[in-house]
Scaffold this active site. Structure first.
Site, short mmCIF file in Angstrom:
data_model
loop_
_atom_site.label_atom_id
_atom_site.label_comp_id
_atom_site.label_asym_id
_atom_site.label_seq_id
_atom_site.Cartn_x
_atom_site.Cartn_y
_atom_site.Cartn_z
N LYS A 114 0.83 -1.21 0.00
CA LYS A 114 0.00 0.00 0.00
C LYS A 114 0.86 1.27 0.00
O LYS A 114 0.42 2.32 -0.44
CB LYS A 114 -0.96 -0.01 1.19
CG LYS A 114 -1.98 -1.14 1.04
CD LYS A 114 -3.10 -1.06 2.02
CE LYS A 114 -4.19 -2.05 1.69
NZ LYS A 114 -3.77 -3.47 1.86
C1 LIG Z 1 -4.40 -4.55 1.30
C2 LIG Z 1 -3.62 -5.81 1.21
C3 LIG Z 1 -4.01 -6.86 0.35
C4 LIG Z 1 -5.25 -6.80 -0.51
O1 LIG Z 1 -5.13 -5.88 -1.58
P1 LIG Z 1 -6.43 -5.36 -2.36
O2 LIG Z 1 -5.96 -4.25 -3.23
O3 LIG Z 1 -7.37 -4.87 -1.28
O4 LIG Z 1 -7.00 -6.49 -3.12
C5 LIG Z 1 -3.19 -7.99 0.29
N1 LIG Z 1 -2.10 -8.11 1.07
C6 LIG Z 1 -1.70 -7.13 1.91
C7 LIG Z 1 -0.49 -7.34 2.76
C8 LIG Z 1 -2.44 -5.94 2.02
O5 LIG Z 1 -2.05 -4.98 2.87
#
Ligand SMILES: *Cc1c(COP(=O)(O)O)cnc(C)c1O
Length: 467
Positions: free
Chosen positions: A111
Site C-alpha cells: 500500500k
Molecule cells: C491490502 C492488502 C491486500 C489486498 O489488496 P487489495 O488491493 O485490497 O486487493 C493484500 N495483502 C496485503 C499485505 C495488504 O495490505
C-alpha cells in the site's frame, strides 16, 4: 483526460478533481473516460526506463496537462525516494517463480506504493488550491499505517486514524503510533474494526461537520491509488527476459480488488499479461465469483492474512462497469439486484468474459502455512501469509500439465510484518529489517477513546481549533 463515474450521474471531472473527490458525487467510482493504450514497441521502450520514469510515462497518460511535467517528476521522485531500493518493486526468482517484492516502502506493505504518492499529490494540490484537508479513516492495520506514513509532516493536511485498541498486531500498532508529527492523530477506540468504521461513516454523514472541517478519505477507491499500482505490473515485465515476456501470468493476493484491478487496467493498456490469477483466503467472495459467475457475500471470518479478510470488495464496481459495457444504466441495474437480494448471477456471455480475464483460487490457512513452510525449507525464502496465498495458487497452476508460462507472484507484505503467522509455519520469527527492529524503542502517542461518534467529533474539533 476526463474522469467519469460508473453511475453516470456526475459531470466528467479533471484528474485533479477526481483525486480530491475520491468517491464520485453520485456514489459511483471514478474511471478515466478511455483507457490509454501503448503499442508493443512503446511497451518495450517503457521497459528500458527506471521505475520513476516509468511511473512518469504512465501517469502522464492519465494526468495530461493537469500537472506540469517538472512538478509531476518531482512528486514521483520524492514518493519513491522513501523506498529502500531504487528498483522500488524488484523481481526475485524463487524456486522457478518470480516474486515481485512490493514491500520496500516505509510500512513494508504494498500500500506504500500508492499512498506515498497520494500523500505528496494531496499536499501539492491543496497548496495549489489554497485549501486544507482533514483525512479520517478506520483501519484494521495496513491501510492506516501506510496512510499515516504518506501524510505525516505534509502541509495543509491532517490525518485522524481510528484503530481498535488492542486488536491490531504489535508491529502495526507501533508503525502507527510512533509517528509523532503534529498532523497525525491516532485514536485507539474501545471496540472492534466495525465500530471504528461505523463512527467514521456517521461522521461523514454529518454534512455540516464534513463541510466545516473539509473531511476527506484515503481508502482504496481513489483513482490515484489504482494508477500508482499499474506501474509495477509494467516494471515486472521489464524485469523478465525477452523470452519470458512472451508468455507470463501474474498472481495477486486479493481483498478489495484494488491491486488486481490495476493489473487488469495494465492489461487493457497493452501489457501482454496472459492471465491474472486471483488468490483469496477463506473470505472467498471473489474467487467464488470468478469460478461460478455468482457474486454473493458471506460472513467475514478472521484468517492469518487479515488484510484480505474482506467480503465486499470496494473496487469491484469498476470491473463490473466494464462488464456492463461501460453502460451506467446496466451497471446500476446489476448493483440494484445485488443490494436487494445480496446476490448477482452473470449470464453465460458475461461469465465467459470473466473467465477470459481471470482464474481464481481460494487458499485456506492450512495451505497458507504449508506454503510458507515448504518454500522456506526448499529455498530459505520466507513468505508473509498474504503472499503465501498467491504462491500456493501459483504452485497449483504450475502443476497443471502444459503450463510453461512464467509466473509472477506479487508479494504484498514483508514477512516481518506478520511474525506470529510466520512462526506458526516455520517455528521461528522472521528476521526483522531495521525499520521494524527500531520500532521497539520509539516513543508512541495515541488517544484512547470510546467508540462513540460524538466523542470522536469533539476530539477532532478540539485538536483542529488548537492547530
Ligand atoms: C491490502 C492488502 C491486500 C489486498 O489488496 P487489495 O488491493 O485490497 O486487493 C493484500 N495483502 C496485503 C499485505 C495488504 O495490505
Amino acid at each position: 483526460m476526463k474522469f467519469i463515474s460508473t453511475r453516470g450521474n456526475t459531470k466528467p471531472v479533471s484528474f485533479n478533481q477526481a483525486v480530491m473527490m475520491g468517491l464520485a458525487s453520485d456514489g459511483g467510482l471514478l474511471l478515466p473516460a478511455s483507457i490509454p493504450i501503448f503499442s508493443e514497441s512503446e511497451i518495450n521502450e517503457l521497459a528500458t526506463l527506471p521505475y520513476t520514469e516509468l511511473a512518469f510515462a504512465i501517469f502522464t497518460r492519465f494526468i495530461g496537462e493537469d500537472i506540469p511535467e517538472n512538478d509531476l517528476r518531482e512528486l514521483i521522485k520524492s514518493s519513491y525516494a522513501t523506498f529502500s531500493t531504487s528498483l522500488v518493486a524488484p523481481l526475485k526468482e524463487v524456486d522457478g517463480l518470480y516474486i515481485q517484492e512490493l514491500f520496500h516502502g516505509p510500512t513494508l506493505a504494498f500500500k506504500d506504493i500508492a499512498l506515498q504518492f497520494l500523500g505528496n499529490l494531496f499536499e501539492y494540490l491543496l497548496k495549489k488550491e489554497q485549501r486544507s484537508l482533514n483525512i479520517i479513516g478506520a483501519t484494521s492495520g495496513d491501510t492506516g499505517s501506510a496512510a499515516i506514513h504518506g501524510i505525516r509532516g505534509k502541509d495543509n493536511i491532517n490525518i485522524f486514524i481510528l484503530h481498535p485498541h488492542g486488536k491490531v498486531s504489535r508491529v502495526q500498532e507501533k508503525q502507527m503510533t510512533s509517528v509523532l508529527d503534529d498532523n497525525v492523530f491516532n485514536l485507539a477506540i474501545d471496540g472492534n474494526f466495525d465500530d471504528g468504521q461505523r463512527v467514521v461513516k456517521e461522521i461523514f454523514a454529518d454534512l455540516d461537520f464534513k463541510q466545516k472541517y473539509s473531511l476527506g478519505a484515503v481508502n482504496s477507491i481513489n483513482w490515484a491509488r489504482i494508477m500508482a499500482q499499474i506501474v509495477y505490473y509494467f516494471s515486472a515485465y521489464s524485469q523478465l527476459s525477452e523470452a519470458q515476456r512472451k508468455d507470463f501470468s501474474v498472481v495477486v493476493p486479493t481483498g478489495n480488488f484494488g491491486n488486481i484491478m490495476a493489473g487488469w487496467i495494465a492489461k487493457k493498456m497493452g501489457l501482454p499479461i496472459k492471465k491474472l490469477v486471483l488468490a483469496t483466503n477463506a473470505n472467498d467472495i471473489l474467487s467464488r465469483f470468478i469460478n461460478t459467475g455468482i457474486y454473493e457475500s458471506a460472513q467475514v471470518q478472521p484468517t492469518l492474512s487479515p488484510s484480505m479478510d474482506i467480503q465486499l470488495a470496494s473496487n469491484f464496481e469498476r470491473y463490473l462497469y466494464f462488464l456492463a459495457d461501460c453502460n451506467p444504466q446496466k451497471l446500476k441495474k446489476m448493483m440494484a439486484v445485488f443490494s436487494k437480494s445480496g446476490k448477482l448471477t452473470l449470464d453465460p456471455e458475461l461469465f465467459a468474459r470473466v473467465k477470459a480475464d481471470f482464474t481464481a483460487t481460494r487458499i485456506d490457512d492450512q495451505a497458507t502455512l504449508e506454503t510458507i513452510k515448504n518454500t522456506w525449507e526448499e529455498t530459505g525464502y520466507i513468505l508473509d501469509p498474504h503472499t503465501a496465498t498467491g504462491v500456493c495458487a501459483a504452485n497449483n497452476l504450475r502443476q497443471q500439465s502444459g503450463n510453461t508460462a512464467a509466473i509472477i507472484c506479487l508479494a504484498t507484505a514483508h514477512p516481518a510484518k506478520f511474525p506470529e503467522a510466520v512462526k506458526k509455519a516455520i517455528g521461528k520469527f522472521p528476521p526483522a529489517p531495521p525499520a521494524i527492529a527500531a520500532l521497539d524503542n520509539l516513543p508512541c502517542r495515541s488517544e484512547r477513546i470510546k467508540a462513540d461518534t460524538n466523542a470522536v467529533k469533539a476530539y477532532m474539533e478540539k485538536k483542529l481549533k488548537q492547530a
